[in-house]
Design a protein around this motif. Structure first.
Motif, PDB file in Angstrom:
ATOM      1  N   LEU A  59     -47.185  51.492  33.629  1.00  0.00           N
ATOM      2  CA  LEU A  59     -47.094  52.134  34.941  1.00  0.00           C
ATOM      3  C   LEU A  59     -47.465  51.223  36.103  1.00  0.00           C
ATOM      4  O   LEU A  59     -47.097  51.496  37.239  1.00  0.00           O
ATOM      5  N   GLN A  60     -48.174  50.128  35.833  1.00  0.00           N
ATOM      6  CA  GLN A  60     -48.595  49.215  36.901  1.00  0.00           C
ATOM      7  C   GLN A  60     -47.716  47.965  37.003  1.00  0.00           C
ATOM      8  O   GLN A  60     -47.911  47.155  37.912  1.00  0.00           O
ATOM      9  N   LEU A  61     -46.754  47.809  36.094  1.00  0.00           N
ATOM     10  CA  LEU A  61     -45.951  46.579  36.055  1.00  0.00           C
ATOM     11  C   LEU A  61     -45.159  46.407  37.348  1.00  0.00           C
ATOM     12  O   LEU A  61     -44.376  47.274  37.733  1.00  0.00           O
ATOM     13  N   GLU A  62     -45.370  45.264  38.011  1.00  0.00           N
ATOM     14  CA  GLU A  62     -44.694  44.957  39.268  1.00  0.00           C
ATOM     15  C   GLU A  62     -43.665  43.851  39.130  1.00  0.00           C
ATOM     16  O   GLU A  62     -42.689  43.814  39.866  1.00  0.00           O
ATOM     17  N   ARG A  63     -43.913  42.937  38.195  1.00  0.00           N
ATOM     18  CA  ARG A  63     -43.002  41.792  38.067  1.00  0.00           C
ATOM     19  C   ARG A  63     -42.734  41.488  36.602  1.00  0.00           C
ATOM     20  O   ARG A  63     -43.655  41.424  35.790  1.00  0.00           O
ATOM     21  N   LEU A  64     -41.469  41.289  36.298  1.00  0.00           N
ATOM     22  CA  LEU A  64     -41.055  40.909  34.952  1.00  0.00           C
ATOM     23  C   LEU A  64     -40.266  39.613  35.075  1.00  0.00           C
ATOM     24  O   LEU A  64     -39.268  39.564  35.800  1.00  0.00           O
ATOM     25  N   ASP A  65     -40.737  38.566  34.423  1.00  0.00           N
ATOM     26  CA  ASP A  65     -40.060  37.263  34.424  1.00  0.00           C
ATOM     27  C   ASP A  65     -39.412  37.062  33.058  1.00  0.00           C
ATOM     28  O   ASP A  65     -40.063  37.277  32.036  1.00  0.00           O
ATOM     29  N   PHE A  66     -38.158  36.622  33.067  1.00  0.00           N
ATOM     30  CA  PHE A  66     -37.458  36.409  31.803  1.00  0.00           C
ATOM     31  C   PHE A  66     -36.666  35.120  31.842  1.00  0.00           C
ATOM     32  O   PHE A  66     -35.984  34.812  32.816  1.00  0.00           O
ATOM     33  N   ARG A  67     -36.785  34.363  30.758  1.00  0.00           N
ATOM     34  CA  ARG A  67     -35.948  33.182  30.535  1.00  0.00           C
ATOM     35  C   ARG A  67     -35.542  33.244  29.074  1.00  0.00           C
ATOM     36  O   ARG A  67     -36.379  33.227  28.189  1.00  0.00           O
ATOM     37  N   GLY A  68     -34.244  33.346  28.849  1.00  0.00           N
ATOM     38  CA  GLY A  68     -33.745  33.440  27.489  1.00  0.00           C
ATOM     39  C   GLY A  68     -32.640  32.441  27.237  1.00  0.00           C
ATOM     40  O   GLY A  68     -32.234  31.700  28.127  1.00  0.00           O
ATOM     41  N   ARG A  69     -32.168  32.470  26.035  1.00  0.00           N
ATOM     42  CA  ARG A  69     -31.046  31.616  25.651  1.00  0.00           C
ATOM     43  C   ARG A  69     -29.766  32.418  25.773  1.00  0.00           C
ATOM     44  O   ARG A  69     -29.749  33.619  25.535  1.00  0.00           O
ATOM     45  N   PHE A  70     -28.691  31.744  26.085  1.00  0.00           N
ATOM     46  CA  PHE A  70     -27.397  32.390  26.294  1.00  0.00           C
ATOM     47  C   PHE A  70     -27.018  33.289  25.123  1.00  0.00           C
ATOM     48  O   PHE A  70     -26.602  34.420  25.301  1.00  0.00           O
ATOM     49  N   GLU A  71     -27.200  32.804  23.911  1.00  0.00           N
ATOM     50  CA  GLU A  71     -26.770  33.552  22.726  1.00  0.00           C
ATOM     51  C   GLU A  71     -27.644  34.776  22.451  1.00  0.00           C
ATOM     52  O   GLU A  71     -27.272  35.654  21.689  1.00  0.00           O
ATOM     53  N   GLU A  72     -28.813  34.856  23.075  1.00  0.00           N
ATOM     54  CA  GLU A  72     -29.732  35.969  22.850  1.00  0.00           C
ATOM     55  C   GLU A  72     -29.599  37.077  23.890  1.00  0.00           C
ATOM     56  O   GLU A  72     -30.179  38.131  23.725  1.00  0.00           O
ATOM     57  N   THR A  73     -28.892  36.830  24.945  1.00  0.00           N
ATOM     58  CA  THR A  73     -28.884  37.773  26.055  1.00  0.00           C
ATOM     59  C   THR A  73     -27.665  38.687  25.996  1.00  0.00           C
ATOM     60  O   THR A  73     -26.678  38.484  26.680  1.00  0.00           O
ATOM     61  N   ASN A  74     -27.762  39.713  25.189  1.00  0.00           N
ATOM     62  CA  ASN A  74     -26.698  40.690  25.041  1.00  0.00           C
ATOM     63  C   ASN A  74     -27.035  41.963  25.800  1.00  0.00           C
ATOM     64  O   ASN A  74     -28.200  42.238  26.094  1.00  0.00           O
ATOM     65  N   ALA A  93     -34.814  33.481  35.077  1.00  0.00           N
ATOM     66  CA  ALA A  93     -34.737  32.023  35.124  1.00  0.00           C
ATOM     67  C   ALA A  93     -33.623  31.548  34.207  1.00  0.00           C
ATOM     68  O   ALA A  93     -33.289  32.190  33.223  1.00  0.00           O
ATOM     69  N   GLY A  94     -33.069  30.427  34.535  1.00  0.00           N
ATOM     70  CA  GLY A  94     -31.965  29.886  33.750  1.00  0.00           C
ATOM     71  C   GLY A  94     -30.657  30.090  34.481  1.00  0.00           C
ATOM     72  O   GLY A  94     -30.552  30.892  35.398  1.00  0.00           O
ATOM     73  N   LYS A  95     -29.644  29.365  34.061  1.00  0.00           N
ATOM     74  CA  LYS A  95     -28.383  29.363  34.800  1.00  0.00           C
ATOM     75  C   LYS A  95     -27.306  30.238  34.195  1.00  0.00           C
ATOM     76  O   LYS A  95     -26.515  30.834  34.894  1.00  0.00           O
ATOM     77  N   THR A  96     -27.246  30.317  32.878  1.00  0.00           N
ATOM     78  CA  THR A  96     -26.108  30.947  32.241  1.00  0.00           C
ATOM     79  C   THR A  96     -26.520  32.172  31.439  1.00  0.00           C
ATOM     80  O   THR A  96     -27.328  32.076  30.522  1.00  0.00           O
TER      81      THR A  96
END
Length: 121
Positions: A59-74, A93-96
């Motif tokens: 309930l207090q979460l304000e920011r979520l940062d994510f950096r993953g690999r292309f093949e994992e991001t479905n 984060a990340g480009k693709t």
């Protein structure tokens, strides 16, 4: 994760590569855990298949940062983002990333009544 979720004063959590071992990691965050967490950072977690936020979770979460690999991001990697009442920012984060992942992410953030912003790094 259950032990960390019970820490009453935990406000920031960074889960990076090699934090967990497995090929099919699925996290579900329940309402009774991570009561004070304001920042969650996920970076290259091997085997991450899904991350679900249940109604009343973080309930207090304000920011979520994510950096993953292309093949994992479905599509469906994240679910429940509209249920995070204080979410202000999703830092990607990340480009693709796959188009369907991006559409799903933007759609979920648009459904969040707090109006969180998607930022790219």
């Amino acid at each position: 994760m259950q032990v960390l979720g019970k820490l009453p004063n935990l406000v920031s959590l960074r889960l990076w590569a090699k934090s967990f071992q497995g090929e099919d990691l699925r996290f579900t965050f329940h309402p009774e855990a991570f009561l004070s967490l304001t920042v969650l950072e996920l970076k290259y977690i091997d085997g991450l298949k899904s991350m679900e936020f249940e109604d009343g979770a973080m309930l207090q979460l304000e920011r979520l940062d994510f950096r993953g690999r292309f093949e994992e991001t479905n599509t469906g990697l994240f679910s429940g983002l509209p249920l995070l009442p204080r979410l202000k920012e999703f830092m990607l984060a990340g480009k693709t990333y796959k188009d369907d992942f991006m559409e799903d992410l933007k759609g979920q953030l648009a459904e969040n009544q707090n109006g969180p912003v998607l930022k790219r790094r």
